[in-house]
Design a protein around this motif. Structure first.
Motif, mmCIF file in Angstrom:
data_model
loop_
_atom_site.group_PDB
_atom_site.id
_atom_site.type_symbol
_atom_site.label_atom_id
_atom_site.label_comp_id
_atom_site.label_asym_id
_atom_site.label_seq_id
_atom_site.Cartn_x
_atom_site.Cartn_y
_atom_site.Cartn_z
ATOM 1 N N ILE A 55 -79.839 -42.817 7.441
ATOM 2 C CA ILE A 55 -79.137 -41.572 7.772
ATOM 3 C C ILE A 55 -79.807 -40.920 8.970
ATOM 4 C CG2 ILE A 55 -78.659 -39.221 6.978
ATOM 5 C CD1 ILE A 55 -78.303 -40.493 4.137
ATOM 6 N N HIS A 56 -81.115 -40.873 8.934
ATOM 7 C CA HIS A 56 -81.868 -40.268 10.040
ATOM 8 C C HIS A 56 -81.612 -41.008 11.348
ATOM 9 C CE1 HIS A 56 -84.836 -37.238 10.958
ATOM 10 N NE2 HIS A 56 -85.342 -38.073 11.829
ATOM 11 N N LEU A 57 -81.381 -42.306 11.250
ATOM 12 C CA LEU A 57 -81.133 -43.128 12.431
ATOM 13 C C LEU A 57 -79.654 -43.152 12.830
ATOM 14 C CD1 LEU A 57 -83.512 -46.079 11.543
ATOM 15 C CD2 LEU A 57 -83.848 -44.384 13.367
ATOM 16 N N GLY A 58 -78.820 -42.438 12.085
ATOM 17 C CA GLY A 58 -77.399 -42.375 12.406
ATOM 18 C C GLY A 58 -76.593 -43.555 11.906
ATOM 19 N N ARG A 59 -77.162 -44.354 11.021
ATOM 20 C CA ARG A 59 -76.476 -45.547 10.499
ATOM 21 C C ARG A 59 -75.874 -45.224 9.128
ATOM 22 N NH1 ARG A 59 -80.892 -50.091 11.022
ATOM 23 N NH2 ARG A 59 -79.296 -51.214 9.845
ATOM 24 N N ARG A 60 -74.884 -44.355 9.125
ATOM 25 C CA ARG A 60 -74.341 -43.801 7.896
ATOM 26 C C ARG A 60 -73.644 -44.831 7.007
ATOM 27 N NH1 ARG A 60 -74.429 -38.311 8.305
ATOM 28 N NH2 ARG A 60 -72.519 -37.873 7.162
ATOM 29 N N ASP A 61 -72.929 -45.778 7.583
ATOM 30 C CA ASP A 61 -72.258 -46.802 6.771
ATOM 31 C C ASP A 61 -73.285 -47.672 6.053
ATOM 32 O OD1 ASP A 61 -69.778 -45.852 7.547
ATOM 33 O OD2 ASP A 61 -69.519 -47.360 9.118
ATOM 34 N N ASP A 62 -74.328 -48.053 6.773
ATOM 35 C CA ASP A 62 -75.402 -48.843 6.149
ATOM 36 C C ASP A 62 -76.090 -48.027 5.058
ATOM 37 O OD1 ASP A 62 -74.930 -51.017 7.843
ATOM 38 O OD2 ASP A 62 -76.329 -50.258 9.353
ATOM 39 N N ALA A 63 -76.280 -46.741 5.327
ATOM 40 C CA ALA A 63 -76.920 -45.868 4.339
ATOM 41 C C ALA A 63 -76.081 -45.796 3.065
ATOM 42 C CB ALA A 63 -77.128 -44.482 4.922
ATOM 43 N N ALA A 64 -74.780 -45.719 3.209
ATOM 44 C CA ALA A 64 -73.906 -45.649 2.033
ATOM 45 C C ALA A 64 -74.059 -46.890 1.162
ATOM 46 C CB ALA A 64 -72.453 -45.478 2.469
ATOM 47 N N ARG A 65 -74.167 -48.047 1.793
ATOM 48 C CA ARG A 65 -74.369 -49.285 1.021
ATOM 49 C C ARG A 65 -75.721 -49.260 0.299
ATOM 50 N NH1 ARG A 65 -71.372 -51.170 5.281
ATOM 51 N NH2 ARG A 65 -73.143 -51.587 6.626
ATOM 52 N N GLU A 66 -76.737 -48.759 0.949
ATOM 53 C CA GLU A 66 -78.057 -48.677 0.311
ATOM 54 C C GLU A 66 -78.043 -47.682 -0.845
ATOM 55 O OE1 GLU A 66 -80.656 -50.693 0.832
ATOM 56 O OE2 GLU A 66 -79.378 -51.723 2.270
ATOM 57 N N LEU A 67 -77.295 -46.610 -0.695
ATOM 58 C CA LEU A 67 -77.170 -45.652 -1.796
ATOM 59 C C LEU A 67 -76.466 -46.279 -2.984
ATOM 60 C CD1 LEU A 67 -76.354 -42.406 0.167
ATOM 61 C CD2 LEU A 67 -78.447 -42.900 -1.119
ATOM 62 N N ASP A 68 -75.485 -47.131 -2.727
ATOM 63 C CA ASP A 68 -74.826 -47.849 -3.827
ATOM 64 C C ASP A 68 -75.840 -48.690 -4.582
ATOM 65 O OD1 ASP A 68 -72.396 -46.739 -3.119
ATOM 66 O OD2 ASP A 68 -71.701 -48.525 -2.036
ATOM 67 N N ALA A 69 -76.729 -49.353 -3.860
ATOM 68 C CA ALA A 69 -77.761 -50.176 -4.510
ATOM 69 C C ALA A 69 -78.746 -49.296 -5.274
ATOM 70 C CB ALA A 69 -78.489 -51.024 -3.465
ATOM 71 N N ALA A 70 -79.108 -48.160 -4.708
ATOM 72 C CA ALA A 70 -80.059 -47.253 -5.366
ATOM 73 C C ALA A 70 -79.466 -46.666 -6.644
ATOM 74 C CB ALA A 70 -80.470 -46.131 -4.414
ATOM 75 N N ALA A 71 -78.153 -46.502 -6.668
ATOM 76 C CA ALA A 71 -77.481 -45.905 -7.823
ATOM 77 C C ALA A 71 -77.573 -46.788 -9.066
ATOM 78 C CB ALA A 71 -76.028 -45.616 -7.483
ATOM 79 N N ALA A 72 -78.042 -48.010 -8.912
ATOM 80 C CA ALA A 72 -78.204 -48.901 -10.067
ATOM 81 C C ALA A 72 -79.260 -48.376 -11.037
ATOM 82 C CB ALA A 72 -78.580 -50.306 -9.596
ATOM 83 N N ASP A 73 -80.123 -47.497 -10.561
ATOM 84 C CA ASP A 73 -81.169 -46.922 -11.413
ATOM 85 C C ASP A 73 -80.731 -45.523 -11.848
ATOM 86 O OD1 ASP A 73 -83.385 -45.784 -12.594
ATOM 87 O OD2 ASP A 73 -84.782 -46.469 -11.060
ATOM 88 N N PRO A 74 -80.367 -45.349 -13.121
ATOM 89 C CA PRO A 74 -79.903 -44.042 -13.591
ATOM 90 C C PRO A 74 -80.936 -42.935 -13.385
ATOM 91 C CG PRO A 74 -79.551 -45.722 -15.272
ATOM 92 C CD PRO A 74 -80.347 -46.363 -14.173
ATOM 93 N N ALA A 75 -82.206 -43.278 -13.349
ATOM 94 C CA ALA A 75 -83.247 -42.270 -13.149
ATOM 95 C C ALA A 75 -83.174 -41.644 -11.758
ATOM 96 C CB ALA A 75 -84.626 -42.885 -13.377
ATOM 97 N N LEU A 76 -82.523 -42.325 -10.826
ATOM 98 C CA LEU A 76 -82.412 -41.814 -9.458
ATOM 99 C C LEU A 76 -81.067 -41.150 -9.183
ATOM 100 C CD1 LEU A 76 -84.051 -44.722 -7.419
ATOM 101 C CD2 LEU A 76 -85.059 -42.526 -8.070
#
Length: 76
Positions: free
Chosen positions: A43-64
């Motif tokens: 996000i900081h680097l302006g790569r919002r589409d890539d960031a969205a995919r990484e957030l999808d992967a991070a969402a696999a952990d309910p604690a996050l």
């Protein structure tokens, strides 16, 4: 690699931090916290589409879930 990424962020070397986080993800691709950290860097680097995919992967952990939701809100 996580420490290197943290130090790079503290020095505002975001491209270097992204590379270090990519290396950490290669070592442990299921690390939701690394996916979240990488998303924030992207996000900081302006790569919002890539960031969205990484957030999808991070969402696999309910604690996050709350952190992922806060970061995802910045994409809107």
């Amino acid at each position: 690699q996580r420490l290197v990424a943290k130090l790079d962020v503290e020095r505002a070397r975001f491209e270097d931090a992204a590379r270090a986080t990519e290396a950490a993800l290669r070592a442990d691709p299921r690390s939701a916290s690394d996916h979240l950290a990488y998303a924030q860097l992207l996000i900081h680097l302006g790569r919002r589409d890539d960031a969205a995919r990484e957030l999808d992967a991070a969402a696999a952990d309910p604690a996050l879930a709350a952190k992922v939701a806060r970061v995802r809100a910045t994409l809107r």
